[in-house]
Scaffold this active site. Structure first.
Site: not given
Lengths: 472, 60
Positions: A25, A69, A71, A73, A79, A82, A436
């Site tokens: 991340e 993902r 987004y 943060d 952010e 993977t 997820w």
């Protein structure tokens, strides 16, 4: 209720201990440089950046067809996380794809700023600190088999995490008592304790929040938040690859030398600030060791099990070779041993050369400006793309793999299922939700739970995708 | 697991192990100088203001 809802979840796969799910991340630094900067808050800037995402995703928190993902943060940081990968090559490709996906948001945001009469150019940095000393992270996730003694298991990793910065640190000009200096890591100054379940109030090295995003009876997530964001692909390769090898030995219950530190917090700072590698840290048993010595103990321990607990592969050989050269580079004070592979050495080479040319000191803002350019992910204003072309930064995966990873999920994990579902739903213009461990079509009562991150086939997802395609 | 080999500039060349060391990829000083030459103007322009204006909140 459709057929997918009536099918049973498949049983968990039996996977060999050497197979692991990884994820990275990355929080990016977001910077508007120019006269308009005072007219826009970081939150507003992030919302301009994510405008195109909200347009198609109706949210600034989305999963993509490559199963990753994207987004905004805490702190208005873009952010990218993977998808779950089970090879270092896939992980590096997905990580690098993420840089391009985030960078691709810039042109629309730039147009929106122009329309609003706000002057300036947007820069995105894959780094860990801003100019005021605020810190943000790169988090590594390693799926581990659940065990009762997780806390003591995880703490075994701390001496390794504290000292690995001498090889996989990003390198940074930092402020010290005697002025500016070059350190292995800027992030080290922001780490406060070894382990905790919080990430923003207290900043631990390992976050112990129990969120496996997988069958909780079988798995836990080792959430390592002490690493630096990496630009050079071989640095990602070494950072994740060596951590995986240590975890493999730990999971096989191979006894590791006890290198418990007296104070992780003090040690991580002392190691960061000493480029000579000669400063010692105090162990809980009173011994004094250098980071070079500690890393060498870990490397020798791993090496002793290659061919036994650890299967010998070309990849393991490449990891051990780079790891040893990284340790030697510090021990022998020869950054040239890893000057195209490990971020701190790449940066040090660049900064020292520019400093000589300018006949200046490390406090010169032009060197801080160069540092930002190194972390800038733009192919135009950043340096990495050109440095890779010129052979100044080595690569592990080729460009085709990165381009493909921008839209295609890793094929060998659960990510393949999520990616296929999202591609079908978006292709058919259907609203959906995904995270997820779940996928769901909007207006449909069924949620398909995907608890096994190793499983890349599932008849329930096949059925769901067939239904989407038949209806469109 | 995919087989990948970290490789640098000159990674395809035979390794020189005369000294018993693995030949490491060397950063090419000429290429570094050429890069610095090309970006020098951009780096010099308002460097201090540029750097100081990058302030964000902390993340995780």
């Amino acid at each position: 209720m459709g057929r997918a809802g009536t099918l049973d979840a498949p049983p968990p796969l039996d996977v060999p201990p050497s197979r692991r799910i990884f994820g990275l991340e990355t929080e990016f630094g977001l910077h508007l440089a120019g006269s308009g900067a005072r007219k826009v808050t970081p939150e507003e800037l992030a919302s301009h950046l994510f405008h195109s995402v909200v347009q198609w995703g109706r949210s600034s928190n989305v999963f993509l067809t490559n199963a990753s993902r994207l987004y905004v943060d805490v702190g208005a940081h873009p952010e990218y996380a993977t998808a779950e990968c089970d090879s270092l090559a896939d992980l590096i490709a997905s990580d690098k794809a993420g840089e391009r996906i985030v960078q691709d948001l810039v042109p629309t945001a730039q147009e929106r700023l122009a329309t609003a009469g706000i002057e300036g150019r947007i820069h995105l940095y894959k780094n860990n600190t801003d100019s005021a000393g605020n810190s943000y992270g790169c988090h590594e996730n390693y799926l581990v088999r659940r065990r009762a003694d997780f806390a003591s298991f995880a703490s075994t990793l701390l001496p390794f995490l504290v000292t690995r910065q001498i090889v996989t640190g990003a390198g940074a000009i930092t402020r010290g008592e005697g002025g500016r200096r070059f350190s292995f890591s800027a992030r080290a100054d922001h780490m406060w304790e070894g382990m905790s379940s919080s990430t923003t109030r207290s900043r631990p090295m390992i976050n112990t929040r129990d969120e496996p995003h997988a069958n909780p009876e079988m798995y836990r997530r080792m959430h390592v938040i002490v690493g630096d964001s990496s630009i050079a692909q071989p640095t990602v390769f070494l950072k994740v690859g060596t951590t995986d090898l240590i975890l493999r030995l730990m999971e096989l219950r191979v006894p590791l030398p006890d290198l418990t530190l007296e104070s992780e917090m003090r040690a991580i700072r002392d190691v960061a600030h000493d480029l000579t590698g000669e400063t010692t840290v105090t162990l809980a048993d009173g011994r004094e060791m250098t980071a070079v010595e500690i890393q060498q103990v870990y490397l020798d321990t791993v090496r002793g099990h290659v061919g036994g607990a650890i299967e010998r592969t070309d990849e393991v050989d490449a990891l051990l070779d780079l790891w040893q050269r990284g340790i030697d580079a510090v021990r022998e004070q020869r950054p040239e041993l890893v000057a195209t592979e490990l971020d701190w050495a790449v940066k040090l080479t660049l900064i020292e050369r520019y400093r000589e040319k300018l006949a200046t000191t490390l406090s010169d803002p032009r060197l801080a400006r160069l540092e930002l350019a190194y972390h800038d992910i733009s192919p135009e204003t950043g340096l990495a793309a050109r440095m890779e072309r010129d052979g100044l930064i080595a690569t592990v995966v080729d460009d085709d793999a990165i381009v493909s990873a921008m839209t295609e999920p890793p094929s060998t994990t659960r990510a393949a299922l999520r990616g296929r579902f999202i591609s079908a739903a978006r292709g058919a213009g259907r609203d959906f939700s995904a995270d997820w461990a779940h996928v769901k079509l909007a207006g449909d009562g069924r949620t398909v739970t995907l608890k096994d991150p190793f499983r890349n086939t599932d008849s329930r997802v096949d059925t769901l995708v067939e239904e989407i395609e038949a209806a469109s | 697991m995919a087989q990948i080999q970290a490789h640098g500039a000159g990674g395809d060349e035979p390794e020189d192990d005369d000294a018993g060391l693995v030949a490491a990829p060397q950063a090419n000083t000429d290429a570094v100088d050429a890069l610095l030459e090309d970006i020098d103007e951009a780096l010099q322009t308002n460097a201090e203001q540029f750097v100081r204006s990058f302030v964000q909140k902390g993340g995780q």
